[in-house]
Each structure stands twice: as C-alpha cells, then as structure tokens.
Design a protein around this motif. Structure first.
Motif, PDB file in Angstrom:
ATOM      1  N   GLY A   1       0.773  -1.237   0.000  1.00  0.00           N
ATOM      2  CA  GLY A   1       0.000   0.000   0.000  1.00  0.00           C
ATOM      3  C   GLY A   1       0.797   1.275   0.000  1.00  0.00           C
ATOM      4  N   ARG A   2       2.072   1.224   0.393  1.00  0.00           N
ATOM      5  CA  ARG A   2       2.933   2.405   0.395  1.00  0.00           C
ATOM      6  C   ARG A   2       4.358   1.953   0.698  1.00  0.00           C
ATOM      7  NH1 ARG A   2       1.541   6.759   3.046  1.00  0.00           N
ATOM      8  NH2 ARG A   2       3.593   7.325   3.849  1.00  0.00           N
ATOM      9  N   LEU A   3       5.294   2.920   0.734  1.00  0.00           N
ATOM     10  CA  LEU A   3       6.673   2.616   1.096  1.00  0.00           C
ATOM     11  C   LEU A   3       7.255   3.802   1.853  1.00  0.00           C
ATOM     12  CD1 LEU A   3       9.110   0.732   0.959  1.00  0.00           C
ATOM     13  CD2 LEU A   3       9.744   1.813  -1.219  1.00  0.00           C
ATOM     14  N   ASP A   4       7.701   3.540   3.060  1.00  0.00           N
ATOM     15  CA  ASP A   4       8.281   4.582   3.897  1.00  0.00           C
ATOM     16  C   ASP A   4       9.774   4.407   4.126  1.00  0.00           C
ATOM     17  OD1 ASP A   4       5.714   6.024   4.936  1.00  0.00           O
ATOM     18  OD2 ASP A   4       5.310   3.879   5.161  1.00  0.00           O
ATOM     19  N   VAL A   5      10.236   3.164   4.097  1.00  0.00           N
ATOM     20  CA  VAL A   5      11.639   2.860   4.385  1.00  0.00           C
ATOM     21  C   VAL A   5      12.143   1.831   3.380  1.00  0.00           C
ATOM     22  CG1 VAL A   5      13.275   1.915   6.071  1.00  0.00           C
ATOM     23  CG2 VAL A   5      11.291   3.246   6.860  1.00  0.00           C
ATOM     24  N   LEU A   6      13.294   2.111   2.774  1.00  0.00           N
ATOM     25  CA  LEU A   6      13.993   1.118   1.956  1.00  0.00           C
ATOM     26  C   LEU A   6      15.335   0.833   2.605  1.00  0.00           C
ATOM     27  CD1 LEU A   6      14.512  -0.607  -0.632  1.00  0.00           C
ATOM     28  CD2 LEU A   6      15.565   1.453  -1.613  1.00  0.00           C
ATOM     29  N   VAL A   7      15.622  -0.451   2.829  1.00  0.00           N
ATOM     30  CA  VAL A   7      16.937  -0.871   3.310  1.00  0.00           C
ATOM     31  C   VAL A   7      17.581  -1.702   2.206  1.00  0.00           C
ATOM     32  CG1 VAL A   7      18.244  -2.074   5.093  1.00  0.00           C
ATOM     33  CG2 VAL A   7      16.109  -0.882   5.694  1.00  0.00           C
ATOM     34  N   ASN A   8      18.590  -1.140   1.565  1.00  0.00           N
ATOM     35  CA  ASN A   8      19.325  -1.847   0.510  1.00  0.00           C
ATOM     36  C   ASN A   8      20.374  -2.735   1.175  1.00  0.00           C
ATOM     37  OD1 ASN A   8      18.370  -1.123  -2.159  1.00  0.00           O
ATOM     38  ND2 ASN A   8      19.055   0.965  -1.722  1.00  0.00           N
ATOM     39  N   ASN A   9      19.977  -3.971   1.466  1.00  0.00           N
ATOM     40  CA  ASN A   9      20.842  -4.870   2.229  1.00  0.00           C
ATOM     41  C   ASN A   9      21.452  -5.980   1.379  1.00  0.00           C
ATOM     42  OD1 ASN A   9      21.710  -6.393   4.778  1.00  0.00           O
ATOM     43  ND2 ASN A   9      20.314  -7.850   3.828  1.00  0.00           N
ATOM     44  N   ALA A  10      20.790  -6.398   0.314  1.00  0.00           N
ATOM     45  CA  ALA A  10      21.284  -7.524  -0.487  1.00  0.00           C
ATOM     46  C   ALA A  10      22.682  -7.234  -1.011  1.00  0.00           C
ATOM     47  CB  ALA A  10      20.335  -7.791  -1.652  1.00  0.00           C
ATOM     48  N   GLY A  11      23.547  -8.239  -0.955  1.00  0.00           N
ATOM     49  CA  GLY A  11      24.913  -8.025  -1.416  1.00  0.00           C
ATOM     50  C   GLY A  11      25.617  -9.326  -1.731  1.00  0.00           C
ATOM     51  N   THR A  12      26.751  -9.209  -2.395  1.00  0.00           N
ATOM     52  CA  THR A  12      27.587 -10.362  -2.711  1.00  0.00           C
ATOM     53  C   THR A  12      29.028  -9.891  -2.773  1.00  0.00           C
ATOM     54  OG1 THR A  12      27.817 -12.268  -4.191  1.00  0.00           O
ATOM     55  CG2 THR A  12      27.499 -10.112  -5.242  1.00  0.00           C
ATOM     56  N   GLY A  13      29.953 -10.825  -2.926  1.00  0.00           N
ATOM     57  CA  GLY A  13      31.362 -10.453  -2.987  1.00  0.00           C
ATOM     58  C   GLY A  13      32.203 -11.594  -3.518  1.00  0.00           C
ATOM     59  N   THR A  14      33.497 -11.389  -3.518  1.00  0.00           N
ATOM     60  CA  THR A  14      34.449 -12.415  -3.933  1.00  0.00           C
ATOM     61  C   THR A  14      35.602 -12.427  -2.935  1.00  0.00           C
ATOM     62  OG1 THR A  14      35.835 -10.926  -5.257  1.00  0.00           O
ATOM     63  CG2 THR A  14      33.972 -11.965  -6.376  1.00  0.00           C
ATOM     64  N   MET A  15      36.320 -13.538  -2.904  1.00  0.00           N
ATOM     65  CA  MET A  15      37.611 -13.587  -2.222  1.00  0.00           C
ATOM     66  C   MET A  15      38.616 -14.120  -3.229  1.00  0.00           C
ATOM     67  SD  MET A  15      37.603 -12.213   0.680  1.00  0.00           S
ATOM     68  CE  MET A  15      39.160 -12.785   1.321  1.00  0.00           C
ATOM     69  N   THR A  16      38.903 -13.271  -4.214  1.00  0.00           N
ATOM     70  CA  THR A  16      39.741 -13.644  -5.349  1.00  0.00           C
ATOM     71  C   THR A  16      40.837 -12.605  -5.536  1.00  0.00           C
ATOM     72  OG1 THR A  16      37.764 -14.566  -6.419  1.00  0.00           O
ATOM     73  CG2 THR A  16      39.707 -14.232  -7.806  1.00  0.00           C
ATOM     74  N   PRO A  17      42.085 -13.008  -5.669  1.00  0.00           N
ATOM     75  CA  PRO A  17      43.151 -12.030  -5.899  1.00  0.00           C
ATOM     76  C   PRO A  17      42.855 -11.167  -7.132  1.00  0.00           C
ATOM     77  CG  PRO A  17      44.098 -14.168  -5.379  1.00  0.00           C
ATOM     78  CD  PRO A  17      42.615 -14.380  -5.558  1.00  0.00           C
ATOM     79  N   TYR A  18      43.255  -9.923  -7.042  1.00  0.00           N
ATOM     80  CA  TYR A  18      42.979  -8.951  -8.102  1.00  0.00           C
ATOM     81  C   TYR A  18      43.390  -9.465  -9.480  1.00  0.00           C
ATOM     82  CZ  TYR A  18      43.759  -4.757 -10.943  1.00  0.00           C
ATOM     83  OH  TYR A  18      43.784  -3.841 -11.951  1.00  0.00           O
ATOM     84  N   LEU A  19      44.590 -10.066  -9.589  1.00  0.00           N
ATOM     85  CA  LEU A  19      45.081 -10.504 -10.892  1.00  0.00           C
ATOM     86  C   LEU A  19      44.315 -11.691 -11.459  1.00  0.00           C
ATOM     87  CD1 LEU A  19      48.943 -10.108 -10.377  1.00  0.00           C
ATOM     88  CD2 LEU A  19      47.390  -8.597 -11.632  1.00  0.00           C
ATOM     89  N   ASP A  20      43.534 -12.364 -10.627  1.00  0.00           N
ATOM     90  CA  ASP A  20      42.762 -13.521 -11.086  1.00  0.00           C
ATOM     91  C   ASP A  20      41.307 -13.187 -11.403  1.00  0.00           C
ATOM     92  OD1 ASP A  20      45.010 -15.089 -10.724  1.00  0.00           O
ATOM     93  OD2 ASP A  20      44.446 -15.688  -8.686  1.00  0.00           O
ATOM     94  N   LEU A  21      40.885 -11.957 -11.161  1.00  0.00           N
ATOM     95  CA  LEU A  21      39.499 -11.566 -11.391  1.00  0.00           C
ATOM     96  C   LEU A  21      39.199 -11.418 -12.873  1.00  0.00           C
ATOM     97  CD1 LEU A  21      39.230  -8.890  -8.591  1.00  0.00           C
ATOM     98  CD2 LEU A  21      37.758 -10.914  -8.757  1.00  0.00           C
ATOM     99  N   THR A  22      37.965 -11.727 -13.249  1.00  0.00           N
ATOM    100  CA  THR A  22      37.508 -11.518 -14.619  1.00  0.00           C
ATOM    101  C   THR A  22      36.555 -10.328 -14.656  1.00  0.00           C
ATOM    102  OG1 THR A  22      35.543 -12.915 -14.407  1.00  0.00           O
ATOM    103  CG2 THR A  22      37.625 -14.010 -14.990  1.00  0.00           C
ATOM    104  N   LEU A  23      36.301  -9.845 -15.853  1.00  0.00           N
ATOM    105  CA  LEU A  23      35.338  -8.758 -16.016  1.00  0.00           C
ATOM    106  C   LEU A  23      33.960  -9.208 -15.551  1.00  0.00           C
ATOM    107  CD1 LEU A  23      34.677  -5.914 -16.991  1.00  0.00           C
ATOM    108  CD2 LEU A  23      34.388  -6.852 -19.298  1.00  0.00           C
ATOM    109  N   ALA A  24      33.627 -10.457 -15.790  1.00  0.00           N
ATOM    110  CA  ALA A  24      32.331 -10.976 -15.346  1.00  0.00           C
ATOM    111  C   ALA A  24      32.226 -10.941 -13.818  1.00  0.00           C
ATOM    112  CB  ALA A  24      32.127 -12.398 -15.854  1.00  0.00           C
TER     113      ALA A  24
END
Length: 267
Positions: free
Chosen positions: A84-107
């Motif tokens: 019926g309405r919206l008063d509060v938005l909490v942007n909580n969803a998230g993800t991450g990696t534990m990958t060395p920088y040199l091994d990361l892909t653009l994807a």
C-alpha cells in the motif's frame, strides 16, 4: 471524521537471513509492515515473514535477482503496491568475492557491481519516486561495509562497490533532502551471519583480538542502528555512514604495526 493514519511500511532486500532478517524483525517490532526480498533462499524468506507476522505486522515476500537489471528493481514497485505504500527502503542484499585482483575476470567485477552498487542505485530511485509521490518523506538506508572505508586483500570488486555506494549515499542525501527523504549508510564490520559462516552463534564466545571489543558483532546490533535511522529520532540525520564494527576501523596503523608475517597478503 478523522482520516486514518497510514501504516508505515519498509522494504528490506536480502531479508532471508542475517542482517536483513534481523532488520525485518526489528522494524516489525517498531510497528512497520515489511516487504522481504530473497535471491536463493525462499524458505529463509518465508521464515522471516513468519517472524514479522508474529509481531502482528503484515509481510510480503518476493524474489529479487539483482544480476538481472534493470528489471529486478520492479520488485520495489510490486511490493510497495502490495503493502500500500513505502516509507523505508533498506538496501541490504549483497555479494562479494575472495579472489586475488590478478585472477578476477570482467564478469566477476560486473556481477558484484550490479548487486552491490547498481542494484541499490536503481532500487533507491524506485523507492524515492514512490516516497515523493506519497508526499510525506521517507528513509533510505544503504548497507555498505567497513570496506566502504578501508580495503581488503582479495575483495577488489566488493571494496569498489561498497565505496561507490558510500558516495552514492551522500549524493542521494543531498538531492533527496528537499523531499524530506533522508539517506544514510550503515557499514558493518565482521558480523556473525551466513556470509561469514557464523550464523546462530553466541558472539561473546568468539575471540577476535584484532577488534577492540574482542568479538564479532551480532546481526541484531546492526539492525538496531538501521532501526534508529529508519525511525523518527533520526529525522535530522542524513548523508552519514554509521560504522558498526566493534572499533575495527579505528585500529588502522596500530593493527599493522603488530603484524608478524606476510599472511595478510593472502585472501
């Protein structure tokens, strides 16, 4: 005859467990109806909804896949319409990696940036437009991380996304203030959640010498800060990042000066 006061509602992304679930329950205790999104754990989301309803509040549940943008942001409008309405938005969803920088892909990079930065950007737009249409302000809380402020080896996309979300929060706060919408970030440290493999433990039994308070945090401790920012007592608070980290960020060079080996170089 007086006009009935509309029931306040909050939408929390990624509320199937951890900080999201704790926030949903805390805001339900405060009298809000709750919209709950989930990505892979529908059962967890329904369990959150049951806890919300046990406090006498309405709960609406929907799947949201923030790797599928911009369409995923439609869920904000769908849940807002259902409640019926919206008063509060909490942007909580998230993800991450534990990958060395040199091994990361653009994807890898694009997936984390979509979920942790572009997703909150678009969901925040949808929420703000609805709040403006309602005409009585609102609250947006973006869940970042201590890595909004400090880097971590192996987490380049995550750190980039959370730092970006921190500055996005500040810009949103400036632009949305004229509509009575406050925007803040909450930056958790190590919290006992499924993401850290520590859900449902007694945090006071876990030793963390490198954290001044000596332990990880409990998701309910983060939810308490989010509830403050979502409530009337925070009506003059906007554009800030609230660290909930047991003092972790304050260690800085002090922690570095006590390292005795190169283990920190590995994710």
């Amino acid at each position: 005859m007086s006009t009935p006061v509309a029931r306040r509602t909050a939408l929390i992304t990624g509320a199937d467990s951890g900080i999201g679930r704790a926030t949903a329950v805390r805001l339900a205790e405060a009298g809000l109806d709750i919209g709950i999104t989930w990505h892979s754990d529908e059962k967890g989301a329904e369990e959150t909804a049951e806890e919300v309803r046990a406090h006498g509040r309405r709960a609406a549940v929907a799947r949201m896949d923030l790797t599928r943008l911009p369409g995923a942001a439609d869920t904000v409008d769908e849940l807002s319409a259902e409640l019926g309405r919206l008063d509060v938005l909490v942007n909580n969803a998230g993800t991450g990696t534990m990958t060395p920088y040199l091994d990361l892909t653009l994807a890898d990079l694009r997936r984390v940036l979509d979920v942790d930065l572009a997703g909150p950007f678009l969901c925040g737009q949808r929420a703000a437009r609805r709040m403006i249409e309602q005409g009585d302000g609102g609250r947006i809380v973006n869940i970042t991380s201590v890595h909004e402020h400090q880097p971590r080896v192996g987490a380049a996309p995550y750190c980039a996304a959370k730092a970006g979300l921190g500055l996005l929060t500040q810009t949103m706060a400036l632009e949305l203030a004229q509509y009575g919408i406050t925007v803040n970030a909450v930056a958790p440290g190590e919290i006992a959640t499924p993401m850290t493999g520590q859900e449902d433990i007694d945090v006071h039994t876990v030793r963390r010498p490198g954290i001044p308070l000596g332990r990880p945090g409990d998701a309910r401790e983060v939810a308490a800060v989010i509830a403050f920012l979502a409530g009337p007592d925070a009506s003059y608070v906007t554009g800030a990042s609230w660290s909930v980290d047991g003092g972790m960020l304050r260690m800085g060079p002090h922690a570095g000066s006590h390292l005795t080996g190169d283990e920190w170089r590995r994710p």
